[in-house]
Design a protein around this motif. Structure first.
Motif, PDB file in Angstrom:
ATOM      1  N   HIS A 177      -6.394  -8.294   2.884  1.00  0.00           N
ATOM      2  CA  HIS A 177      -6.024  -9.073   4.059  1.00  0.00           C
ATOM      3  C   HIS A 177      -4.593  -8.709   4.458  1.00  0.00           C
ATOM      4  CE1 HIS A 177      -9.382 -11.454   2.479  1.00  0.00           C
ATOM      5  NE2 HIS A 177      -9.506 -11.971   3.693  1.00  0.00           N
ATOM      6  N   CYS A 178      -4.399  -8.571   5.754  1.00  0.00           N
ATOM      7  CA  CYS A 178      -3.068  -8.305   6.289  1.00  0.00           C
ATOM      8  C   CYS A 178      -2.872  -9.145   7.543  1.00  0.00           C
ATOM      9  CB  CYS A 178      -2.866  -6.815   6.588  1.00  0.00           C
ATOM     10  SG  CYS A 178      -4.052  -6.142   7.750  1.00  0.00           S
TER      11      CYS A 178
ATOM     12  N   VAL B  30       0.857  -1.180   0.000  1.00  0.00           N
ATOM     13  CA  VAL B  30       0.000   0.000   0.000  1.00  0.00           C
ATOM     14  C   VAL B  30       0.894   1.232   0.000  1.00  0.00           C
ATOM     15  CG1 VAL B  30      -1.816   1.244   1.206  1.00  0.00           C
ATOM     16  CG2 VAL B  30      -1.780  -1.250   1.246  1.00  0.00           C
ATOM     17  N   THR B  31       0.698   2.121  -0.991  1.00  0.00           N
ATOM     18  CA  THR B  31       1.527   3.313  -1.134  1.00  0.00           C
ATOM     19  C   THR B  31       0.838   4.586  -0.680  1.00  0.00           C
ATOM     20  OG1 THR B  31       0.785   3.573  -3.418  1.00  0.00           O
ATOM     21  CG2 THR B  31       2.786   2.274  -3.047  1.00  0.00           C
TER      22      THR B  31
ATOM     23  N   SER C 106      -4.595   4.704   7.319  1.00  0.00           N
ATOM     24  CA  SER C 106      -3.255   5.130   6.896  1.00  0.00           C
ATOM     25  C   SER C 106      -2.191   4.650   7.869  1.00  0.00           C
ATOM     26  CB  SER C 106      -3.212   6.659   6.766  1.00  0.00           C
ATOM     27  OG  SER C 106      -4.162   7.113   5.838  1.00  0.00           O
ATOM     28  N   TYR C 107      -2.522   4.714   9.161  1.00  0.00           N
ATOM     29  CA  TYR C 107      -1.553   4.318  10.177  1.00  0.00           C
ATOM     30  C   TYR C 107      -1.163   2.852  10.049  1.00  0.00           C
ATOM     31  CZ  TYR C 107       0.336   3.236  14.805  1.00  0.00           C
ATOM     32  OH  TYR C 107       1.127   2.798  15.843  1.00  0.00           O
ATOM     33  N   TYR C 108      -2.123   1.993   9.730  1.00  0.00           N
ATOM     34  CA  TYR C 108      -1.853   0.550   9.696  1.00  0.00           C
ATOM     35  C   TYR C 108      -1.381   0.058   8.332  1.00  0.00           C
ATOM     36  CZ  TYR C 108      -3.642  -0.461  14.363  1.00  0.00           C
ATOM     37  OH  TYR C 108      -3.810  -0.537  15.722  1.00  0.00           O
TER      38      TYR C 108
ATOM     39  N   SER D 162       2.919  -4.680   3.528  1.00  0.00           N
ATOM     40  CA  SER D 162       2.699  -5.684   2.479  1.00  0.00           C
ATOM     41  C   SER D 162       1.426  -6.449   2.802  1.00  0.00           C
ATOM     42  CB  SER D 162       3.891  -6.643   2.399  1.00  0.00           C
ATOM     43  OG  SER D 162       5.061  -5.944   2.023  1.00  0.00           O
ATOM     44  N   THR D 163       0.498  -6.513   1.836  1.00  0.00           N
ATOM     45  CA  THR D 163      -0.809  -7.130   2.054  1.00  0.00           C
ATOM     46  C   THR D 163      -1.166  -8.008   0.858  1.00  0.00           C
ATOM     47  OG1 THR D 163      -1.957  -5.237   1.072  1.00  0.00           O
ATOM     48  CG2 THR D 163      -1.569  -5.172   3.454  1.00  0.00           C
TER      49      THR D 163
END
Length: 1586
Positions: free
Chosen positions: A1068-1069, A916-917, A1042-1044, A1049-1050
């Protein structure tokens, strides 16, 4: 000896009364001290005889007896001390001349009395005769006697004066003759040395004499060319004879012509051999009355023909004496044995040694002359010695000539004997700098002690003391007190006389001011000042004798047998680190520190003038390191010196055993420990437990505390290749090897068990012990087999980073493909370690991603059918292949494969690995595919090459235009968000990341069309909607997401593939436990989102099915401009050859069902106070403790467990859900009892039941078996009573504070409540040093006291020993401490009011604590504060210790002088031990004290206001630019120099003028001269005006 001082008093009698007095006292000679006459012994009456002292003065026996003390008499006139013999005063020498004079007077009086009697008896013949005739005769006789007495006194004075002058003249002539002889010999030696040096220089220049015969050299070169051409022709002819067809490749006619050409002697000019060089030697001598000058030089003239025979103009041994010219005997006396190594006379090495080296000065034209390359520039040598103009004194030699002394040669031999290098043990006695120090031979220790005893025996005698008649002369040898107050030999360097600024050669003792001496046996110089008495301006001889003693001829002759013990040395080829500043003080300190007072080994390396060139080495301190420490190399290593010509070490350090390579074509488990490239990386085999055991033992050994100064494992000077133990960034110790010296007291090491390299400090190195040295290196250097870089030479950054992400610190199955020498990497294949049917080969992954190629080159990319290789992963996302080539701007950047600049998706849209960017909201966020990292890095490199050289263009940037943007130092693809008008700032969207940034237009460049595209995919979470009925997402939900997610990488699954953006996905993470979590459900659980209704979910599900069924039609959909959705075959289908065989699939063994029970519950203690040891603290605030009985059982239990588990059990798959009690292998590889808490994949959460500690450990470290199940748990849980954490849960900093205060400490635990279930926690209150833990936590604001908690019932009375003995305890209860109020603040002065002040404390130069004089004089009940504090300090035993420590509370604090002063509590700085920060309110200073130095303050002290006020000195401030290195740590804007200067300026009477009162009190300070105090600070640049 000084002349005698004989004082006589002649009684001139002119009256009868005086005559009668003289008759009663006939002696005419009296004592000068008491005024009484000397008398002779008569009958049994002892006389008062004159006696002679050692100084020459005469006194009577009575006076000497009165002033005698401890067998010593001090002369009343000159104060010279005379030692008495065994008989005392009667043993002193009597003055015979005065005794004879007294006897003569007595005899004359006797004769006179007889004649007077005869005159009275005879009849009076003539009555007219004068009656006074006898009286006249007596007067005449008395006058004659008086004249004789005066004559005798004068005769004695003249005789003594004659004897003194005669002796002094002889001594003067002898000393002057010896001095002149020595100086004449020295001048002759210098002349001879200069002549020999000139001869050696000129003889060395003769090696270049061949250059002066240019014509002869030209002829030689011409002949050499003809010889070379003839040899080449002969070689070619021989080859043609052997191989005939070679004649086609050479000019055979030219070769034959060269072979047949005759030699023409007339073509060579041999007359040039008869010409001379034109150089001649000139010798001239000039003679004057008292001087001789020699001139020797080489002149150049016109070359002339050489004579047939040249006679030697100078015979070496035949030199005649002529007008002061040196003779042959003088020259042979001082000539060295070898002309190549002339013996250097003592001299000074450089001007900096004039004070420290006592060698005589040398003239610059003799010793400081450098040789030049040409004869024309060679200077003439002029030798001149004027004996009358300037005299030089000879100092005993201390240089290398002493090392070759004959007396030493008999014991050790010459250190420069015919190539033999003799090493000696020496002790460094004095260090000036590394190129000037002194040593003593350890072999001469006995001789040195014997010399010291002799000198001290000489100095204990009376004749070695100086008297007023003695003189001190420069160059003479004397005795002086050196180190440890021992008498030593010394030579006088400089003599200073009272009233003279310059030094003198000779000075009387009475006028001596100071003297500088050089201790020839130790090498140091000392200045000795002679103290003068208060009443006399002249120095006392007694004071001089306390420091110096003279040496007579007999002692000097006896001591001349002992050569000077100190040898002047210098390190060979060592120069200062900073050549402009010279040797620093740090160099001397480091030299003394490494050498110390121990014996070191001296290696002679040569000789330079009066210095012995050496190297000192310290022996190795342990058997593991056989390399001695070279002091030279150590000084270079710590960067206080440099090598001019470094010397290679003589020993090679020991190396580690090389790593054991695995067997060929055999599977091994290994971890990749370090990666440099795919062709150079390191692995560790995990088949054995050696690495874990080694790491644990290393930490235990090298983390053990060692007393300061006793660590024998320290390394001072590391050597390249030395094996050692180094500390890494994680503060752990690892085996390493030194591979470089980068400087800055750092070394570069390679960790032998991991392969990585690092630069560490020398202080982080330790010597390796034998037990760790015997184990071979664990890191094996490897390379990937059968792969090569794309460029064929070096690996690209993209390939290296991809390989690191795939392999670093991961477990693989390692297969070695072939054997390799130890110097080269071992070719291996790496397979993923899993239990699937097929494992991936890392080399094939790199080849498939076009980051590497096989040894056979690139595979074909034709339209062949894909090969099904049985891969278990889904086909990765493909990058669209552009058919068109790059345009002109980007064509040069493309290399061996095409860049896919746009994103394309494969058929499978499930479980895509992304990063996630950027997150705007759950409905709009951007991700980057993990397999596009290599393409993105390649794209960045191409953009950098294409844009970094382009200049900014004045282009009109419009909306939606693509560009290349320079963001954070990296070139990226961007898209303009709005038109750029007048402003130079533009908003740009990052195409490959999704977020927007604002940039200057100068950071934009045109983007090549071939590089346009995007790798960012915009997505939206499905199945959720905003909470609270909102249509938009709240800022809290966006920030939470945003914090998490940003940077994480997800895995995403695309629900419906369309052309619209964003794409609906599920994400999913992993959580902390390693489980996959649906992030939509996670948002809903936090109340930040709501789940969609079921109908909407079914609709999405149907759309998903339609998308899957119509996937073929989706392929035909035209791609959007930004993304290509055309599916492509997998990358692995491009391989035309079958892949290498994979390792066989691992079979899964059947799971074994096992069930265990819990260990027995702990035995709970009784209510009341118990001493317990805290063993663990959980994150929820539970405290685990053991009683004293449990601690004793734990030691026995530990031994039983280790005896019962001697081997590792066979690991099997178990059903862990039914396991409760178990056995655990701890980090120290020992067995412990544990309890299973949770199973998490390959890990389990267990709790050590005897310690309370909870850990997540691998399953392989747990065994389902109970250990010593009959023993109950030794650890019990405790919960604090009547306290609750802030926020409802214990914060991390609160838990850390509890661990810092309690862990592994025995404390007082007050058990308040025992639970019914023994496994539940106890309710307790903990006390440390009498302090309640609850109060400490509340003070630090980590917890609050719970007022709702019910008060515990009182404990039942326990049986006490005091009750049995019926002891009355009334009045012994501790009284509650009375809480006092704050201190009274003093009255602030008015503005512009002038007050006399004193500075009590200085914090910074402009922040002071001032005390007004009126404040200190304030009275309360008739007493001042100072008087009241004095009374309290007189009876400190009545003061009670402080038990309550509220911030700001008043107290009495003990200062460093032992007195108590008023203070207030600031904070509790430490809990173990308890330390309190206080401020002395009457001074302003702070202090950190233990509770034992704090007392309760009496209430009457609060009636006095605070004595000081904190003020700011106005008018100046800290400088804006400071050049000082040392600054105040708490106020860096001020330097330490400015603070010290301000402290000096604040001494004296000060006056303060108030400038302002708010917001803070500021004043102007004036000194006694009514000048501002800070002006000196400003003038010196340490401050500036405010």
């Amino acid at each position: 000896m000084a002349p005698f001082c004989l004082q006589k008093s002649i009684n001139r009698c002119t009256s009868p009364s005086s005559n009668m007095e003289d008759d009663n006292q006939p002696n005419a000679v009296i004592c000068n001290f008491c005024g009484k006459a000397f008398t002779l012994p008569e009958d049994e009456v002892e006389g008062n005889l004159p006696r002679l002292l050692i100084c020459g003065h005469i006194f009577c026996t009575s006076c000497l007896q009165s002033i005698e003390s401890r067998n010593i008499v001090r002369c009343p006139d000159c104060e010279v001390i005379s030692s008495l013999p065994e008989e005392g005063v009667y043993g002193l020498q009597e003055d015979t001349r005065i005794i004879g004079l007294i006897y003569t007077i007595k005899m004359n009086k006797t004769r006179r009395s007889k004649s007077r009697g005869r005159t009275l008896v005879s009849p009076n013949v003539d009555g007219n005769n004068d009656v006074k005739q006898p009286a006249d005769l007596e007067a005449i006789e008395r006058a004659v006697e008086q004249a004789l007495a005066m004559a005798a006194e004068r005769l004695a004075k003249l005789e003594n004066l004659h004897e003194t002058l005669t002796t002094g003249l002889a001594e003067q002539v002898r000393r002057e003759r010896a001095r002149l002889e020595m100086e004449i010999n020295l001048a002759a030696d210098k002349a001879l040395y200069a002549t020999q040096k000139w001869r050696d220089v000129e003889l060395s220049q003769l090696n270049k004499l061949e250059a002066r015969f240019s014509s002869s050299q030209a002829e030689v070169y011409s002949v050499k060319e003809q010889i070379t051409s003839l040899e080449n022709a002969m070689h070619k002819a021989k080859k043609v004879c052997c191989v005939p067809f070679l004649k086609e490749y050479c000019d055979l006619d030219k070769v034959l012509e060269t072979l047949q050409a005759p030699v023409d002697h007339r073509s060579f000019n041999t007359e040039c051999l008869t010409m001379s060089s034109g150089l001649s030697v000139i010798f001239r001598s000039f003679h004057q009355a008292q001087s001789v000058a020699l001139l020797m030089k080489i002149e150049q003239s016109k070359p002339e023909p050489l004579p047939v025979m040249v006679a030697p103009p100078y015979q070496h041994g035949d030199v005649t004496r002529h007008a002061g010219v040196l003779t042959g005997s003088q020259r042979s006396r001082s000539r060295p044995k070898s002309p190549q190594k002339p013996t250097s006379p003592p001299g000074r090495r450089s001007p900096s040694y004039r004070r420290s080296s006592p060698s005589p000065a040398c003239r610059s034209n003799l010793f400081c002359r450098s040789s030049s390359a040409s004869r024309q520039s060679t200077p003439d040598v002029v030798i001149e010695e004027l004996l009358v103009e300037e005299e030089q004194h000879i100092v005993p030699p201390t240089g290398p000539e002493l090392a070759n002394d004959k007396r030493r040669a008999r014991k050790r031999g010459n250190v420069f004997d015919s190539g033999r290098n003799v090493n000696q043990l020496v002790v460094v006695t004095h260090v000036v700098n590394p190129c000037h120090f002194y040593v003593q031979y350890m072999a001469e220790k006995w001789e040195s002690d014997r010399l010291s005893r002799k000198i001290n025996n000489f100095c204990a005698r009376d004749y070695s003391m100086f008297t007023f008649s003695d003189r001190v002369e420069s160059g003479s040898i004397i005795f002086a007190k050196g180190k440890e107050d021992l008498w030593c030999r010394a030579s006088v360097l400089e003599v200073f006389q009272i009233g003279c600024e310059k030094m003198v050669k000779i000075c009387p003792v009475s006028q001596l001011a100071s003297v500088q001496v050089f201790f020839m046996d130790y090498g140091f110089t000392k200045n000795i000042s002679v103290e003068r008495e208060v009443a006399s301006p002249e120095p006392s001889v007694n004071n001089l004798n306390n420091h110096l003693r003279k040496v007579n001829e007999a002692e000097n002759a006896e001591l001349s047998r002992f050569c000077p013990q100190a040898i002047r040395c210098a390190f060979k080829d060592l120069v200062p680190y900073n050549l402009t500043k010279g040797w620093s003080q740090e160099a001397q300190v480091e030299f003394c520190r490494i050498v110390g007072s121990a014996a070191v080994e001296m290696h002679p390396l040569g000789q330079d003038k009066d210095f012995l060139l050496v190297d000192l080495k310290k022996a190795p301190m342990d058997p593991c390191s056989d390399v001695a420490i070279s002091v030279r190399e150590y000084l270079v290593f710590v960067e206080v010196a440099r090598f001019y010509c470094p010397v290679k070490p003589g020993r090679r350090p020991l190396k580690y055993y090389p790593a054991v390579y695995p067997q060929i074509l055999t599977k091994h488990n290994g971890v990749v420990s370090h990666i440099s490239s795919p062709g150079d990386f390191y692995i560790q085999l995990t088949d054995s437990m050696e690495s874990l055991l080694l790491l644990t033992k290393l930490q235990d050994c090298y983390n053990a505390e060692v007393p300061a100064g006793e660590d024998h494992l320290l390394i001072y000077c590391p050597v390249i290749g030395q094996a050692c133990v180094a500390r890494f960034e994680d503060t752990l110790w690892y085996r390493a090897e030194v591979i470089g010296h980068p400087g800055g007291r750092k070394v570069e090491v390679c960790y032998t068990d991991f392969g990585n390299k690092a630069t560490v400090l020398v202080s982080d190195l330790r010597k390796i012990k034998d037990e760790f040295f015997s184990l071979p290196a664990l890191a094996i250097r490897c390379c990937l087999a059968d792969v090569l870089p794309l460029s064929g030479e070096t690996w690209s950054d993209c390939c290296i980073s991809r390989f690191v992400s795939l392999a670093h610190h991961k477990l693989f199955v390692v297969v070695a493909t072939e054997k390799s020498p130890k110097s080269k990497p071992l070719p291996v294949k790496l397979y993923e370690s899993d239990e699937t049917d097929s494992s991936a080969d890392i080399a094939e992954v790199l080849i498939a991603e076009q980051l590497a190629c096989s040894k056979d080159g690139f595979k074909s990319t034709g339209t062949e059918s894909p090969v099904n290789d049985g891969a278990i992963w889904d086909p990765p996302l493909e990058l669209k292949v552009e058919a068109k080539g790059l345009d002109a701007s980007g064509g040069d950047a493309m290399e061996c494969f095409d860049l896919k600049s746009q994103l394309s998706l494969s058929k499978s849209l499930r479980d895509l690995k992304v990063r996630v960017t950027h997150v705007s909201s759950p409905s709009s966020f951007y991700v980057h595919l993990a397999q596009s990292d290599a393409q993105l890095k390649r794209l960045s490199e191409l953009l950098k090459k294409a844009c970094e050289l382009l200049e900014p263009e004045a282009a009109a940037w419009k909306h939606d235009m693509t560009c290349a943007a320079h963001i954070n130092g990296v070139w990226e693809r961007g898209q303009i968000c709005s038109d750029v008008t007048s402003s130079s700032v533009v908003e740009v969207k990052r195409c490959d990341h999704g977020n927007k940034v604002k940039l200057d237009v100068n950071n934009l460049r045109p983007l090549p069309s071939s590089l346009a595209g995007s790798f960012a995919l915009e997505c939206s979470l499905t199945d959720i909607r905003p909470a609270g009925g909102q249509l938009t997402w709240t800022a809290t939900a966006c920030d939470f997401m945003s914090y998490y997610l940003i940077g994480a990488s997800t895995l995403i699954t695309i629900q419906n593939l369309t052309d619209q953006r964003p794409l609906p996905v599920t994400l999913h993470c992993t959580n902390k436990m390693g489980d996959l979590v649906n992030f939509s459900d996670f948002l809903a659980s936090k109340g930040l989102a709501l789940k969609e209704r079921k109908a909407a979910a079914e609709k999405i599900h149907q759309n998903d099915k339609k998308a899957q069924e119509g996937s073929s039609s989706a392929v035909k959909t035209p791609p959007s401009p930004a993304y290509s959705l055309t599916p492509m075959p997998p990358i692995y289908s491009e391989l035309t050859q079958p892949v290498a065989p994979k390792p066989a699939m691992r079979t899964r063994r059947p799971t074994e069902k096992v069930k265990t029970e819990l260990y027995k519950a702990p035995e709970l203690p009784c209510l009341g106070h118990n001493h317990m040891t805290i063993s663990a603290i959980k994150e929820d605030g539970l405290i685990y403790a053991r009683t004293q009985n449990a601690d004793c059982q734990l030691e026995q239990l530990r031994d039983k467990i280790q005896q019962s588990m001697k081997t590792l059990p066979n690991q099997k798959p178990y059903t862990w859900k039914t396991v409760q009690g178990c056995a655990v292998i701890g980090p120290d590889m020992l067995w412990y009892r544990g309890q299973m808490l949770e199973v998490m994949g390959g890990h389990v959460k267990v709790q050590y039941v005897d310690y309370g500690l909870v850990e997540n450990i691998p399953v392989v470290h747990v065994y389902p078996r109970l250990l010593c199940e009959h023993v109950p748990q030794l650890c019990m849980a405790c919960r604090l009573h009547a306290i609750s954490p802030v926020g409802g849960s214990w914060q991390q900093d609160a838990v850390e504070l509890l661990k810092e205060m309690l862990l592994y400490r025995r404390v007082d635990v007050h058990v308040l409540e025992v639970p019914a279930d023994p496994r539940q926690p106890l309710t307790v209150e903990i006390f440390m040093d009498g302090l309640s833990l609850n109060n400490i936590l509340c003070h630090h604001k980590h917890a609050l006291k719970d007022s709702t908690t019910l008060k515990m019932p009182p404990l039942p009375p326990a049986v006490s020993i005091l009750d049995v003995w019926d002891i009355d305890t009334e009045g012994l209860e501790v009284l509650q401490e009375v809480m006092l109020g704050p201190f009274m603040e003093p009255t602030l002065p008015q503005e512009e009011e002038l007050l006399k002040v004193r500075v009590r404390h200085l914090q910074t130069p402009n922040e002071l604590f001032l005390c007004w004089e009126d404040t200190t004089k304030q009275l309360v009940d008739g007493e001042t504060l100072e008087e009241l504090l004095s009374n309290i300090n007189a009876n400190t035993e009545s003061l009670k210790e402080l038990s309550n420590f509220p911030p700001g509370g008043p107290c009495l604090a003990e200062y460093s002088n032992g007195s108590f002063y008023r203070a207030k509590i600031i904070d509790i700085t430490s809990a173990d031990p308890v330390m309190i920060l206080v401020q002395h309110v009457d001074f302003g200073s702070h202090d950190t004290l233990p509770t034992s130095k704090l007392r309760q303050m009496p209430a009457k002290l609060l009636r006095f206001p605070v004595q000081v006020l904190k003020v700011r000195a106005a008018g100046f401030k800290a400088p804006s630019v400071s050049v000082e290195d040392e600054v105040l740590p708490y106020s860096p804007e001020w330097s330490v120099k400015a603070t010290l200067t301000m402290i000096k300026l604040l001494h004296g009477n000060l006056t303060a003028s108030v400038v302002t009162r708010v917001p803070e009190l500021s004043v102007l300070l004036y000194n006694d001269d009514d000048n501002l105090v800070f002006l000196s600070l400003v003038e010196s640049g340490l401050a500036e005006f405010d």
